[in-house]
Design an enzyme around this catalytic site. Structure first.
Site, PDB file in Angstrom:
ATOM      1  N   GLY A 281       2.028   2.268  10.813  1.00 26.72           N
ATOM      2  CA  GLY A 281       2.895   3.174  10.644  1.00 26.72           C
ATOM      3  C   GLY A 281       3.706   3.688  11.791  1.00 26.72           C
TER       4      GLY A 281
ATOM      5  N   HIS B 270      -9.849   1.167   4.658  1.00 31.83           N
ATOM      6  CA  HIS B 270      -8.630   1.560   5.246  1.00 31.83           C
ATOM      7  C   HIS B 270      -8.673   2.539   6.494  1.00 31.83           C
ATOM      8  CE1 HIS B 270      -4.348   2.588   6.285  1.00 31.83           C
ATOM      9  NE2 HIS B 270      -4.000   1.604   5.664  1.00 31.83           N
TER      10      HIS B 270
ATOM     11  N   GLU C  82      -5.904  -4.939  10.304  1.00 33.97           N
ATOM     12  CA  GLU C  82      -4.787  -4.084  10.564  1.00 33.97           C
ATOM     13  C   GLU C  82      -5.180  -3.244  11.767  1.00 33.97           C
ATOM     14  OE1 GLU C  82      -2.871  -2.793   6.922  1.00 33.97           O
ATOM     15  OE2 GLU C  82      -4.617  -1.439   6.816  1.00 33.97           O
TER      16      GLU C  82
ATOM     17  N   LYS D  60       0.041   4.378  -0.404  1.00 38.92           N
ATOM     18  CA  LYS D  60      -0.428   5.505   0.229  1.00 38.92           C
ATOM     19  C   LYS D  60      -0.109   6.545  -0.836  1.00 38.92           C
ATOM     20  CE  LYS D  60      -0.202   3.144   4.640  1.00 38.92           C
ATOM     21  NZ  LYS D  60      -0.449   3.168   6.005  1.00 38.92           N
TER      22      LYS D  60
ATOM     23  N   GLY E 231       4.940   1.125   4.612  1.00 38.66           N
ATOM     24  CA  GLY E 231       6.158   1.768   4.604  1.00 38.66           C
ATOM     25  C   GLY E 231       6.835   0.803   3.919  1.00 38.66           C
TER      26      GLY E 231
ATOM     27  N   ASN F 215       1.029  -1.104  -0.002  1.00 37.20           N
ATOM     28  CA  ASN F 215      -0.033  -0.012  -0.028  1.00 37.20           C
ATOM     29  C   ASN F 215       0.875   1.280   0.063  1.00 37.20           C
ATOM     30  OD1 ASN F 215      -2.057   2.007   0.335  1.00 37.20           O
ATOM     31  ND2 ASN F 215      -2.583   1.416   2.544  1.00 37.20           N
TER      32      ASN F 215
ATOM     33  N   GLU G 132      -7.220   4.758   7.540  1.00 39.39           N
ATOM     34  CA  GLU G 132      -6.661   6.405   7.124  1.00 39.39           C
ATOM     35  C   GLU G 132      -7.917   6.931   6.604  1.00 39.39           C
ATOM     36  OE1 GLU G 132      -3.120   5.607   5.299  1.00 39.39           O
ATOM     37  OE2 GLU G 132      -2.173   4.966   7.330  1.00 39.39           O
TER      38      GLU G 132
ATOM     39  N   SER H  21       3.093  -2.282  10.145  1.00 38.81           N
ATOM     40  CA  SER H  21       4.375  -2.281  10.488  1.00 38.81           C
ATOM     41  C   SER H  21       5.078  -3.816  10.323  1.00 38.81           C
ATOM     42  CB  SER H  21       4.504  -1.927  12.101  1.00 38.81           C
ATOM     43  OG  SER H  21       4.282  -0.337  12.378  1.00 38.81           O
TER      44      SER H  21
HETATM   45  P1  PGA Z   1       2.616   0.162   7.783  1.00 40.22           P
HETATM   46  O1  PGA Z   1       1.073   0.382   6.804  1.00 40.22           O
HETATM   47  O2  PGA Z   1       2.973  -0.966   7.153  1.00 40.22           O
HETATM   48  O3  PGA Z   1       3.588   1.454   7.107  1.00 40.22           O
HETATM   49  O4  PGA Z   1       2.100   0.236   9.237  1.00 40.22           O
HETATM   50  C1  PGA Z   1       0.171  -0.662   6.729  1.00 40.22           C
HETATM   51  C2  PGA Z   1      -1.097  -0.124   5.976  1.00 40.22           C
HETATM   52  O5  PGA Z   1      -1.518   0.883   6.350  1.00 40.22           O
HETATM   53  O6  PGA Z   1      -1.760  -0.631   5.161  1.00 40.22           O
END
Ligand code: PGA
Length: 248
Positions: free
Chosen positions: A172, A94, A166, A11, A233, A9, A96, A211
């Site tokens: 993140g 998601h 998640e 983002k 990330g 992802n 976010e 993460s």
């Molecule tokens: P992250 O994001 O691996 O940076 O924690 C995961 C996601 O939001 O899908």
């Protein structure tokens, strides 16, 4: 037997040029017989990446999809538009989107159905916040998020869907759920589905996100109910992303 699935992802990161070079670097690390590896990219880069990935095992996904088929919905992108660019998957719900853009359980259920109506596989993202976990609400939260989509789409629709668990507190933040913490929720999700349809539950790909990195992926992916990862990330670095894929 369900297959593992690794999704990146991206983002809202990168430039047109960096998107192409990241995509090229990921493809360079794949063999012709690799499969079940996907990048969810900013929609404006789909056209370029569709061309680049056309003969590659690397599949494309979107990060969101409209809750309506077409019409006066400024800023939204329909499932049929995504389909034109060979998007095989679309993330829906998601955290976010839920937190910053007001996506509700009801609109997420509509997005899920819109994707499926066009043959785009929805990846339903669910998960609890830290406050919810500390209040002992994890299972309630995840169940409520799932129930909203099951009520609208029906359990049969989950034969063509993916679920991503998640935990919001792990996204993140560098705070990954332990293998056991993640497994416990994945197992509960599968048991809930099994109460409605045993075959769908058995075949359901349930990804972990939050993460996930090359150094913690192996343990997570070895858990019996963790079928893959949704990686933020670490998916922005081709070698890290490929290392996670290879750790299946
Ligand atoms: P992250 O994001 O691996 O940076 O924690 C995961 C996601 O939001 O899908």
């Amino acid at each position: 037997m369900r297959q593992s699935l690794i999704m990146g992802n991206w983002k809202m990161n990168g430039t047109r040029e960096s998107a192409k070079s990241l995509c090229t670097a990921i493809m360079a690390g794949l063999n012709a017989d690799d499969k079940n590896i996907v990048i969810c990219v900013p929609a404006v880069y789909l056209a370029d990446l569709q061309t680049l990935t056309s003969n590659s095992p690397l599949a494309l996904g979107a990060q969101n999809v409209a809750n309506q088929a077409s019409g006066a919905y400024t800023g939204e992108i329909s499932a049929s538009m995504l389909k034109e660019f060979d998007c095989k998957y679309a993330l829906v719900g998601h955290s976010e989107r839920r937190t910053y853009y007001g996506d509700t359980d009801a609109s997420i259920a509509e997005r899920f159905c819109q994707a499926q109506a066009q043959g785009v596989i929805p990846v339903l993202c669910i998960g609890e916040t830290l406050a919810e976990r500390e209040a002992g609400e994890t299972f309630n939260v995840v169940n409520t998020q799932l129930d909203a989509v099951i009520a609208k789409a029906g359990i049969a629709a989950f034969a063509n869907a993916v679920i991503a668990y998640e935990p919001v507190w792990a996204i993140g933040t560098g705070k990954v759920a332990t293998d056991e913490q993640a497994q416990e929720v994945h197992k509960a999700i599968r048991e809930k589905l099994a109460g409605l349809d045993a075959t769908i539950a058995e075949n359901m790909q349930i990804l972990y996100g939050g993460s996930m990195k090359a150094d913690n992926a192996k343990g997570l992916l070895a858990m019996p109910d963790i079928d893959g990862g949704l990686i933020g990330g670490a998916s922005l670095d081709a070698q890290s992303f490929l290392a996670i894929y290879r750790s299946i």
